[in-house]
Motif scaffolding. Structure first.
Motif, PDB file in Angstrom:
ATOM      1  N   VAL A 192       0.840  -1.206   0.000  1.00  0.00           N
ATOM      2  CA  VAL A 192       0.000   0.000   0.000  1.00  0.00           C
ATOM      3  C   VAL A 192       0.872   1.251   0.000  1.00  0.00           C
ATOM      4  O   VAL A 192       0.613   2.221  -0.729  1.00  0.00           O
ATOM      5  CB  VAL A 192      -0.940  -0.048   1.235  1.00  0.00           C
ATOM      6  N   LEU A 193       1.948   1.222   0.788  1.00  0.00           N
ATOM      7  CA  LEU A 193       2.853   2.378   0.846  1.00  0.00           C
ATOM      8  C   LEU A 193       3.607   2.532  -0.469  1.00  0.00           C
ATOM      9  O   LEU A 193       3.756   3.641  -0.983  1.00  0.00           O
ATOM     10  CB  LEU A 193       3.852   2.209   1.995  1.00  0.00           C
ATOM     11  N   LYS A 194       4.062   1.402  -1.011  1.00  0.00           N
ATOM     12  CA  LYS A 194       4.864   1.444  -2.231  1.00  0.00           C
ATOM     13  C   LYS A 194       4.097   2.080  -3.385  1.00  0.00           C
ATOM     14  O   LYS A 194       4.643   2.877  -4.151  1.00  0.00           O
ATOM     15  CB  LYS A 194       5.281  -0.003  -2.601  1.00  0.00           C
ATOM     16  N   TYR A 195       2.797   1.741  -3.496  1.00  0.00           N
ATOM     17  CA  TYR A 195       1.997   2.246  -4.628  1.00  0.00           C
ATOM     18  C   TYR A 195       1.033   3.363  -4.220  1.00  0.00           C
ATOM     19  O   TYR A 195       0.226   3.800  -5.026  1.00  0.00           O
ATOM     20  CB  TYR A 195       1.237   1.090  -5.291  1.00  0.00           C
ATOM     21  N   ASP A 196       1.112   3.794  -2.960  1.00  0.00           N
ATOM     22  CA  ASP A 196       0.247   4.853  -2.431  1.00  0.00           C
ATOM     23  C   ASP A 196      -1.236   4.573  -2.715  1.00  0.00           C
ATOM     24  O   ASP A 196      -1.942   5.363  -3.353  1.00  0.00           O
ATOM     25  CB  ASP A 196       0.656   6.223  -3.005  1.00  0.00           C
ATOM     26  N   LEU A 197      -1.682   3.437  -2.211  1.00  0.00           N
ATOM     27  CA  LEU A 197      -3.071   3.010  -2.430  1.00  0.00           C
ATOM     28  C   LEU A 197      -3.909   3.214  -1.170  1.00  0.00           C
ATOM     29  O   LEU A 197      -3.372   3.364  -0.068  1.00  0.00           O
ATOM     30  CB  LEU A 197      -3.101   1.514  -2.788  1.00  0.00           C
ATOM     31  N   PHE A 198      -5.212   3.207  -1.352  1.00  0.00           N
ATOM     32  CA  PHE A 198      -6.100   3.107  -0.198  1.00  0.00           C
ATOM     33  C   PHE A 198      -6.214   1.637   0.196  1.00  0.00           C
ATOM     34  O   PHE A 198      -6.165   0.748  -0.663  1.00  0.00           O
ATOM     35  CB  PHE A 198      -7.503   3.629  -0.532  1.00  0.00           C
ATOM     36  N   LEU A 199      -6.351   1.397   1.484  1.00  0.00           N
ATOM     37  CA  LEU A 199      -6.632   0.042   1.973  1.00  0.00           C
ATOM     38  C   LEU A 199      -7.925   0.110   2.779  1.00  0.00           C
ATOM     39  O   LEU A 199      -7.970   0.729   3.841  1.00  0.00           O
ATOM     40  CB  LEU A 199      -5.479  -0.469   2.852  1.00  0.00           C
ATOM     41  N   PHE A 200      -8.979  -0.475   2.211  1.00  0.00           N
ATOM     42  CA  PHE A 200     -10.269  -0.522   2.913  1.00  0.00           C
ATOM     43  C   PHE A 200     -10.389  -1.884   3.589  1.00  0.00           C
ATOM     44  O   PHE A 200     -10.273  -2.913   2.917  1.00  0.00           O
ATOM     45  CB  PHE A 200     -11.449  -0.384   1.946  1.00  0.00           C
ATOM     46  N   ALA A 201     -10.627  -1.878   4.879  1.00  0.00           N
ATOM     47  CA  ALA A 201     -10.762  -3.163   5.581  1.00  0.00           C
ATOM     48  C   ALA A 201     -12.128  -3.249   6.245  1.00  0.00           C
ATOM     49  O   ALA A 201     -12.489  -2.421   7.082  1.00  0.00           O
ATOM     50  CB  ALA A 201      -9.655  -3.324   6.612  1.00  0.00           C
ATOM     51  N   ASP A 202     -12.852  -4.266   5.844  1.00  0.00           N
ATOM     52  CA  ASP A 202     -14.178  -4.553   6.401  1.00  0.00           C
ATOM     53  C   ASP A 202     -13.936  -5.433   7.629  1.00  0.00           C
ATOM     54  O   ASP A 202     -13.562  -6.591   7.499  1.00  0.00           O
ATOM     55  CB  ASP A 202     -14.955  -5.280   5.304  1.00  0.00           C
ATOM     56  N   GLU A 203     -14.104  -4.843   8.807  1.00  0.00           N
ATOM     57  CA  GLU A 203     -13.777  -5.562  10.049  1.00  0.00           C
ATOM     58  C   GLU A 203     -15.017  -5.814  10.900  1.00  0.00           C
ATOM     59  O   GLU A 203     -14.954  -5.802  12.132  1.00  0.00           O
ATOM     60  CB  GLU A 203     -12.705  -4.779  10.825  1.00  0.00           C
ATOM     61  N   ASN A 226      -3.935   6.171   4.377  1.00  0.00           N
ATOM     62  CA  ASN A 226      -4.306   5.124   3.410  1.00  0.00           C
ATOM     63  C   ASN A 226      -5.439   4.224   3.890  1.00  0.00           C
ATOM     64  O   ASN A 226      -6.191   3.689   3.079  1.00  0.00           O
ATOM     65  CB  ASN A 226      -3.086   4.233   3.115  1.00  0.00           C
ATOM     66  N   VAL A 227      -5.497   4.081   5.199  1.00  0.00           N
ATOM     67  CA  VAL A 227      -6.379   3.056   5.748  1.00  0.00           C
ATOM     68  C   VAL A 227      -7.768   3.591   6.104  1.00  0.00           C
ATOM     69  O   VAL A 227      -7.885   4.655   6.701  1.00  0.00           O
ATOM     70  CB  VAL A 227      -5.695   2.452   7.003  1.00  0.00           C
ATOM     71  N   VAL A 228      -8.779   2.864   5.697  1.00  0.00           N
ATOM     72  CA  VAL A 228     -10.142   3.151   6.140  1.00  0.00           C
ATOM     73  C   VAL A 228     -10.749   1.845   6.628  1.00  0.00           C
ATOM     74  O   VAL A 228     -10.693   0.830   5.940  1.00  0.00           O
ATOM     75  CB  VAL A 228     -11.018   3.718   5.005  1.00  0.00           C
ATOM     76  N   MET A 229     -11.294   1.887   7.827  1.00  0.00           N
ATOM     77  CA  MET A 229     -11.933   0.696   8.378  1.00  0.00           C
ATOM     78  C   MET A 229     -13.451   0.837   8.236  1.00  0.00           C
ATOM     79  O   MET A 229     -14.007   1.920   8.431  1.00  0.00           O
ATOM     80  CB  MET A 229     -11.543   0.538   9.850  1.00  0.00           C
ATOM     81  N   ILE A 230     -14.086  -0.263   7.852  1.00  0.00           N
ATOM     82  CA  ILE A 230     -15.543  -0.308   7.702  1.00  0.00           C
ATOM     83  C   ILE A 230     -16.079  -1.144   8.848  1.00  0.00           C
ATOM     84  O   ILE A 230     -15.581  -2.247   9.099  1.00  0.00           O
ATOM     85  CB  ILE A 230     -15.916  -0.943   6.356  1.00  0.00           C
TER      86      ILE A 230
ATOM     87  N   MET B   1       0.046  10.466  -0.005  1.00  0.00           N
ATOM     88  CA  MET B   1      -1.383  10.308   0.309  1.00  0.00           C
ATOM     89  C   MET B   1      -2.169  10.088  -0.979  1.00  0.00           C
ATOM     90  O   MET B   1      -2.080  10.881  -1.902  1.00  0.00           O
ATOM     91  CB  MET B   1      -1.867  11.591   1.010  1.00  0.00           C
ATOM     92  N   PRO B   2      -2.929   8.999  -1.039  1.00  0.00           N
ATOM     93  CA  PRO B   2      -3.674   8.736  -2.275  1.00  0.00           C
ATOM     94  C   PRO B   2      -4.738   9.817  -2.507  1.00  0.00           C
ATOM     95  O   PRO B   2      -5.287  10.362  -1.555  1.00  0.00           O
ATOM     96  CB  PRO B   2      -4.306   7.363  -2.031  1.00  0.00           C
ATOM     97  N   ALA B   3      -4.982  10.110  -3.781  1.00  0.00           N
ATOM     98  CA  ALA B   3      -5.923  11.177  -4.133  1.00  0.00           C
ATOM     99  C   ALA B   3      -7.360  10.686  -4.072  1.00  0.00           C
ATOM    100  O   ALA B   3      -7.644   9.549  -4.425  1.00  0.00           O
ATOM    101  CB  ALA B   3      -5.616  11.687  -5.531  1.00  0.00           C
ATOM    102  N   ILE B   4      -8.266  11.553  -3.640  1.00  0.00           N
ATOM    103  CA  ILE B   4      -9.676  11.184  -3.688  1.00  0.00           C
ATOM    104  C   ILE B   4     -10.196  11.397  -5.108  1.00  0.00           C
ATOM    105  O   ILE B   4      -9.514  11.947  -5.966  1.00  0.00           O
ATOM    106  CB  ILE B   4     -10.515  11.964  -2.654  1.00  0.00           C
ATOM    107  N   SER B   5     -11.401  10.949  -5.362  1.00  0.00           N
ATOM    108  CA  SER B   5     -11.934  10.920  -6.734  1.00  0.00           C
ATOM    109  C   SER B   5     -12.375  12.297  -7.225  1.00  0.00           C
ATOM    110  O   SER B   5     -12.697  13.184  -6.431  1.00  0.00           O
ATOM    111  CB  SER B   5     -13.125   9.960  -6.800  1.00  0.00           C
ATOM    112  N   LYS B   6     -12.399  12.429  -8.532  1.00  0.00           N
ATOM    113  CA  LYS B   6     -12.950  13.649  -9.141  1.00  0.00           C
ATOM    114  C   LYS B   6     -14.437  13.742  -8.812  1.00  0.00           C
ATOM    115  O   LYS B   6     -14.986  14.817  -8.636  1.00  0.00           O
ATOM    116  CB  LYS B   6     -12.752  13.617 -10.660  1.00  0.00           C
ATOM    117  N   LYS B   7     -15.079  12.578  -8.766  1.00  0.00           N
ATOM    118  CA  LYS B   7     -16.511  12.545  -8.432  1.00  0.00           C
ATOM    119  C   LYS B   7     -16.763  13.192  -7.062  1.00  0.00           C
ATOM    120  O   LYS B   7     -17.679  13.994  -6.907  1.00  0.00           O
ATOM    121  CB  LYS B   7     -16.985  11.093  -8.420  1.00  0.00           C
ATOM    122  N   ALA B   8     -15.905  12.853  -6.087  1.00  0.00           N
ATOM    123  CA  ALA B   8     -16.077  13.420  -4.747  1.00  0.00           C
ATOM    124  C   ALA B   8     -15.849  14.927  -4.771  1.00  0.00           C
ATOM    125  O   ALA B   8     -16.584  15.687  -4.144  1.00  0.00           O
ATOM    126  CB  ALA B   8     -15.126  12.743  -3.765  1.00  0.00           C
ATOM    127  N   LEU B   9     -14.839  15.359  -5.527  1.00  0.00           N
ATOM    128  CA  LEU B   9     -14.562  16.793  -5.593  1.00  0.00           C
ATOM    129  C   LEU B   9     -15.727  17.542  -6.239  1.00  0.00           C
ATOM    130  O   LEU B   9     -16.017  18.679  -5.875  1.00  0.00           O
ATOM    131  CB  LEU B   9     -13.269  17.056  -6.373  1.00  0.00           C
TER     132      LEU B   9
END
Lengths: 396, 396
Positions: A192-203, A226-230, B1-9
């Motif tokens: 996630v850090l390497k590619y700067d992605l979001f990580l959504f975790a459904d917990e 990056n992290v969002v918990m659901i 920090m990953p970018a949020i969507s154009k849709k959200a903006l």
């Protein structure tokens, strides 16, 4: 007649609910159906919740704040702190179930045509939220032979493109029951850090863990943005119908943009929020009993399954699902047959065909997802139905 | 920090809720704020609803059917039949508020880039549902000088393209209070047939009509496949927080595809549905009293507004909103100023700036939407605040 959208045509039916009409027909004919297709537990909702509703002192059932009642968010933050997570009330937005949380995240973080990577099999409705957001799902296959553990990280890297924006995991996992280890999450952290992605975790199945404690993505260092918990109260307190979930993140931009989608739908359900706030007073003894019960159910179901000829079922460590591979030609056909043609003592059993939990075509065609949400006596009858059903079906 | 969507903006903030933080600050300083910005009525929820909740006899708060409880849909069909509409229970899908109904319709009937025509000013969240579905809104301006009646049909025809899929109306209208005549709806009917469009009608304010009875689009002949009605219990029974609405249509394809989106989010709120089903037992006397109350409020507010120098407010015939044009430079600036700078007897008033209800830029900049949802005594104080506020503001 005006045409409906391509989006609607591409929207998958729920594999959990698609056979419902056959179940309804079976029941109309007087047959009893054991529902192991859907994660609707038979466990009682805590008395704290029911009592709160029967003592409802309200004159007007008003909208709440779009992000949820401040009192509930604050109490929920305390609950997270109690399980060792650094979460404040302004890191939380209350949603209409975990479903809305993931839908909002797809819209806030991904544009039409963007890609999300999800280890499969995965909770089938992720497909629905992706389809309704115009987002493309890139599955990475986890194998039943490896107990559905995290696939090799090279498999993730192979599908990463400039359109990849996020990875979604479910931990403990629906539909496999797999619980990711700290080591697996650390590997994901690096990616996630390497590619700067979001990580959504459904917990949402956090409390349902039969061998140790699961690790939350919120505890991973350096992933604050990056992290969002659901989260959701549905399973934890057996109150699926409340439709109360949450987005939890330290990324303020995600949260403030999710709030715009939240404002458009005005507010999460008021009665559900009142119920969910009361649920936070549930004593530990409730969970202790529930875990003992589910562990016994899991142990029973997995033992019965693996004792059936040709059936393979890895032991799930969490949630209340298992995936089993059956010695049949096609699981959807078999599940429909169980409802339409089969009965044992005037009963039958309903499962979710697992193919709908895979995004790749032609995978999981002989697998079913079993939700062990009934008591041991019913599970015994349901497993008897399956065992006998397999014999009869394969003779035909 | 990953970018949020154009849709959200691109997602607009709610004009109804965007000034909430200023209101919160005003209240934190001890100032009383009269909320005329949001359609949250002070009217009591019927006792039938509250009693049903306090007599809740449930052990498990379960999911319902994705289309809603059959018992509720059936009782709701009887309610529609009672107001002369030919609706059966299988024409109804229960949704999480009218909000979700419109969001599902945008997704079922329109693809990314498709266009929907809406007379403006319109309920601001339609913009949000369109933005989150990637749908483009083509506004047709209704003028305050013409009491916000239906704009000339030529204006509609001018913007129709191959991408036009639907027209949305709100009747009685939020935010204008205008009630479309049968003749206007017949003109729309011709247009819809000519171009084979969907016609979505938001009729949640049906009961709030002060001069006669509104016409439902469901009564228009020959539009069975084109017409979808959006309903909600929020305003009718003053239970906005229940989050229960409905999609009502004779077009089975729309309904069965909407159900796929409904399955993805599992079910509408169970507690809200129980409350909404009980609400259908509300006696007519409840509505009679409510209408008398709102009519008195409307008459008072409109009289006070038009008596203020430079203020223009057409008489709304339905709903509980009015749009007023003010003798100021900018309504958003003025509304914020009322919260931040102004007070009269340690009170102030909050309105929704009307620009957010227009899709065309630069329209409605001097207008506000007033929700007359407070009792007459509070409305008097609120109007005093506005009257004095206008004087002070224009002296600065």
């Amino acid at each position: 007649m005006p045409a409906i959208s391509k989006k609607a045509l591409s929207m998958p039916s729920s594999p959990i609910r698609k056979l419902v009409s056959y179940a309804d027909e079976a029941k109309a004919k007087g047959k009893h159906v054991f529902h192991l297709n859907i994660g609707q537990p038979d466990i009682k909702t805590p008395s704290q919740v029911i009592n709160r509703m029967t003592n409802l002192e309200r004159e007007v059932i008003e909208y709440s704040h779009s992000a949820g009642y401040p009192s509930y968010r604050s109490k929920l933050a305390t609950y997270y702190q109690g399980i060792g997570l650094d979460v404040q009330n302004d890191n939380i937005m209350i949603t209409t179930g975990g479903s809305e949380a993931l839908l909002f995240l797809m819209q806030v973080c991904l544009d039409e045509g963007d890609e999300v990577i999800i280890p499969e099999p995965f909770y089938a409705n992720y497909n629905g939220f992706a389809a309704s957001s115009g987002v493309s799902v890139k599955p990475i296959t986890a194998s039943i032979e490896q107990n559905f553990s995290l696939p090799p990280i090279e498999d993730f890297e192979k599908v990463i493109t400039s359109k990849t924006k996020a990875i979604v995991i479910c931990n403990p996992a629906n539909p496999t029951g797999y619980v990711y280890t700290k080591e697996e999450l650390d590997v994901l952290r690096e990616l996630v850090l390497k590619y700067d992605l979001f990580l959504f975790a459904d917990e949402v199945y956090r409390e349902f863990c039969y061998e140790g404690t699961p690790t939350s993505v919120l505890s991973l260092k350096g992933l604050e943005d990056n992290v969002v918990m659901i989260d959701s109260v549905s399973k934890r307190y057996s109150m699926c119908g409340a439709r109360i979930g949450a987005i939890v993140t330290r990324n303020n931009e995600v949260l403030s943009n999710a709030l715009k989608f939240g404002q458009a739908r005005l507010s999460p359900p008021t009665l559900g929020q009142i119920a969910a706030e009361a649920a936070l007073d549930t004593p530990q003894s409730y969970f202790d009993e529930v875990i003992v019960e589910y562990k016994a159910r899991r142990d029973y179901v997995v033992k019965r399954l693996n004792a059936m000829e040709g059936v393979v079922c890895p032991i799930p460590e969490g949630a209340f699902y298992a995936i089993a591979s059956l010695p049949i030609d096609n699981a959807e056909k078999f599940c429909q047959w169980l409802l339409e043609e089969f009965s044992l003592n005037n009963s039958t059993v309903m499962f979710a065909p697992a193919a709908g939990f895979y995004s790749s075509k032609e995978l999981g065609l002989k697998e079913i997802r079993i939700a062990y949400v009934l008591n041991l006596s019913d599970l015994e009858k349901a497993m008897d139905c399956l065992e006998e059903g397999l014999k009869v079906y394969n003779k035909n």
